[in-house]
Design a protein around this motif. Structure first.
Motif, PDB file in Angstrom:
ATOM      1  N   GLU A 108     -20.185 -19.214   9.225  1.00 40.30           N
ATOM      2  CA  GLU A 108     -21.218 -18.779  10.168  1.00 40.30           C
ATOM      3  C   GLU A 108     -22.589 -18.947   9.538  1.00 40.30           C
ATOM      4  OE1 GLU A 108     -22.732 -14.689  12.414  1.00 40.30           O
ATOM      5  OE2 GLU A 108     -20.605 -14.930  11.888  1.00 40.30           O
ATOM      6  N   SER A 109     -23.478 -19.596  10.287  1.00 44.60           N
ATOM      7  CA  SER A 109     -24.855 -19.793   9.841  1.00 44.60           C
ATOM      8  C   SER A 109     -25.785 -19.192  10.892  1.00 44.60           C
ATOM      9  CB  SER A 109     -25.145 -21.292   9.663  1.00 44.60           C
ATOM     10  OG  SER A 109     -26.507 -21.511   9.404  1.00 44.60           O
ATOM     11  N   GLU A 110     -26.726 -18.369  10.439  1.00 44.59           N
ATOM     12  CA  GLU A 110     -27.643 -17.698  11.352  1.00 44.59           C
ATOM     13  C   GLU A 110     -29.075 -18.028  10.958  1.00 44.59           C
ATOM     14  OE1 GLU A 110     -28.915 -13.127  12.556  1.00 44.59           O
ATOM     15  OE2 GLU A 110     -26.866 -13.533  11.877  1.00 44.59           O
ATOM     16  N   GLY A 111     -29.781 -18.751  11.828  1.00 43.59           N
ATOM     17  CA  GLY A 111     -31.155 -19.139  11.551  1.00 43.59           C
ATOM     18  C   GLY A 111     -31.516 -20.438  12.247  1.00 43.59           C
ATOM     19  N   ILE A 112     -32.733 -20.891  12.001  1.00 44.98           N
ATOM     20  CA  ILE A 112     -33.255 -22.100  12.642  1.00 44.98           C
ATOM     21  C   ILE A 112     -32.808 -23.337  11.877  1.00 44.98           C
ATOM     22  CG2 ILE A 112     -35.364 -23.342  13.259  1.00 44.98           C
ATOM     23  CD1 ILE A 112     -36.757 -20.638  13.520  1.00 44.98           C
ATOM     24  N   GLN A 113     -32.243 -24.314  12.604  1.00 47.06           N
ATOM     25  CA  GLN A 113     -31.878 -25.598  12.015  1.00 47.06           C
ATOM     26  C   GLN A 113     -31.496 -26.577  13.119  1.00 47.06           C
ATOM     27  OE1 GLN A 113     -27.997 -25.727   9.906  1.00 47.06           O
ATOM     28  NE2 GLN A 113     -27.890 -23.533  10.378  1.00 47.06           N
ATOM     29  N   THR A 114     -31.387 -27.837  12.740  1.00 52.21           N
ATOM     30  CA  THR A 114     -30.984 -28.892  13.674  1.00 52.21           C
ATOM     31  C   THR A 114     -29.794 -29.630  13.088  1.00 52.21           C
ATOM     32  OG1 THR A 114     -33.262 -29.152  14.451  1.00 52.21           O
ATOM     33  CG2 THR A 114     -31.744 -30.958  14.902  1.00 52.21           C
TER      34      THR A 114
END
Length: 414
Positions: A108-114
């Motif tokens: 799980e990754s939580e944050g801004i990214q593309t």
């Protein structure tokens, strides 16, 4: 009458001085007097040499005492078991931090990214995705989530974390391991600076060949027009059979990461962390906050450990803080030599650095144990310093007693 006698005495003295100066042998006589005075001085020093020796010894001993109390920075090392830790990578080049995490059951990754997925898509809630072979996604909020897991949890997971490289000046906060749930979690905080290249922290995943379940929250699809635009705040799930077996997450902003594995590493060859990490601002504590900054409470995350400096070792017990010279600044830990999972406990970390003083205590303001490094510790071993002080104290005590005895004998004779 008395005044007249003094005047006559003064006149006679002046006449005698003139006679002496006028006499040719005056200068040899002066040199002889100087020589005699110097000889008398030598004899006096010879008689008093014990006193001068004691004075010199006292001065030397005083210099040694000053060197022993003059603070000086020294190298320290320690080994700790902690529940949680934070640090900032201070190296100049990208550093391998995580590697070879096998059989990941949930990431799980939580944050801004593309990111971009390629392969075969299958979605019941959004069937338009089934026609695509490439999908570019933007997670546009600090609370946006990406979850990757095997579509069939009964099969062994083929998802691996190949590597995570830290860019210079990146903070790893809240690093901890939940042994019961087998979850490694941390908070990546890149610190952008004009003098740095601002290259993203790259997390590389091997996705395997099995179908994956992808879950998204706070997302936006890029480059496609859907007949029905989904509510980006509503979670969406779809299955993906990947064509490209590798996925690279480029993390340029704050990002929380939770990685669940089938099992922890079993031996040294399976360790996840890469050691020899140049660090600064290393802390073994978490902050309990209720929203009011003035009410924040620091809680130590140390379970146990030992630390050593200038041949002195101190034990660190559970919930004690490890501090430097000042209570409000962390100990100057310059390197994490080794980092690994401590089964049923948390993380085992070996540290080293350089400082003048180490303090230990349950309360930062009232440390109960410390190690102080002095200038003399950098010249002589601790055993030699103790022996030197013992010898000097015994010698001075003996010589002072001899001087006192001689003084009493001289007084009794006179």
């Amino acid at each position: 009458m008395v005044g007249r006698q003094k005047a006559n005495w003064l006149l006679r003295g002046i006449r005698n001085l003139k006679t002496t100066l006028a006499t040719p042998p005056y200068f040899p006589s002066l040199a002889n007097n100087i020589r005699q005075g110097f000889n008398r001085l030598i004899k006096y020093v010879a008689r008093k040499k014990l006193v001068l020796f004691v004075i010199g010894l006292l001065l030397s001993f005083g210099a040694i005492i000053f060197a022993a109390i003059l603070p000086s920075a020294h190298i320290f090392e320690g080994n700790l078991i902690v529940e949680e830790m934070s640090f900032t990578y201070s190296g100049q080049e990208p550093k391998l931090f995580l590697q070879s995490m096998r059989q990941i059951t949930n990431l799980e990754s939580e944050g801004i990214q593309t990111l971009t997925f390629t392969g075969k898509f299958k979605s019941e809630s959004l069937p338009q995705l089934n026609q695509l072979d490439t999908l570019k996604i933007e997670l546009n909020d600090s609370k946006s989530k990406l979850i990757i897991a095997p579509a069939n949890p009964k099969l062994p997971s083929e998802i691996d974390l190949s590597e995570l490289r830290l860019q210079p000046n990146t903070t790893v906060a809240g690093l901890s391991y939940d042994s019961y749930n087998k979850i490694l979690n941390f908070y990546l905080q890149p610190h952008l600076a004009p003098e740095l290249s601002n290259t993203p922290n790259n997390l590389k995943l091997y996705l395997g060949e099995q179908p994956l379940k992808i879950s998204l929250e706070g997302y936006k699809f890029i480059g496609i027009n859907l007949a029905i635009s989904p509510d980006t705040q509503t979670p969406i799930e779809f299955n993906l059979t990947p064509d490209n077996k590798e996925l690279k997450l480029e993390i340029t902003q704050n990002n929380k990461i939770y990685i669940t594995t089938f099992r922890p590493p079993q031996d040294e060859s399976e360790q996840w962390f890469r050691g020899k990490i140049a660090t600064k601002d290393v802390q073994f504590q978490r902050v309990d906050s209720n929203g009011n900054l003035s009410d924040n409470l620091a809680i130590s995350t140390i379970i146990e450990g030992k630390i050593r400096m200038v041949e002195q070792e101190r034990e660190i017990r559970q919930n004690q803080f490890l501090m430097g010279k000042k209570a409000d600044t962390p100990l100057n830990i310059e390197r994490i030599s080794h980092l690994q999972i401590a089964p049923e406990k948390g993380l085992e970390v070996r540290i080293s650095g350089k400082t003048e003083q180490i303090k230990i205590g349950l309360d930062k303001e009232f440390p109960v144990s410390s190690i102080q490094g002095s200038w003399l510790d950098g010249v002589l071993p601790r055993d030699a310093i103790i022996a030197l002080f013992s010898f000097g104290a015994a010698t001075i005590t003996y010589l002072l007693s001899v001087l006192i005895d001689n003084a009493f004998k001289s007084t009794s004779k006179s």
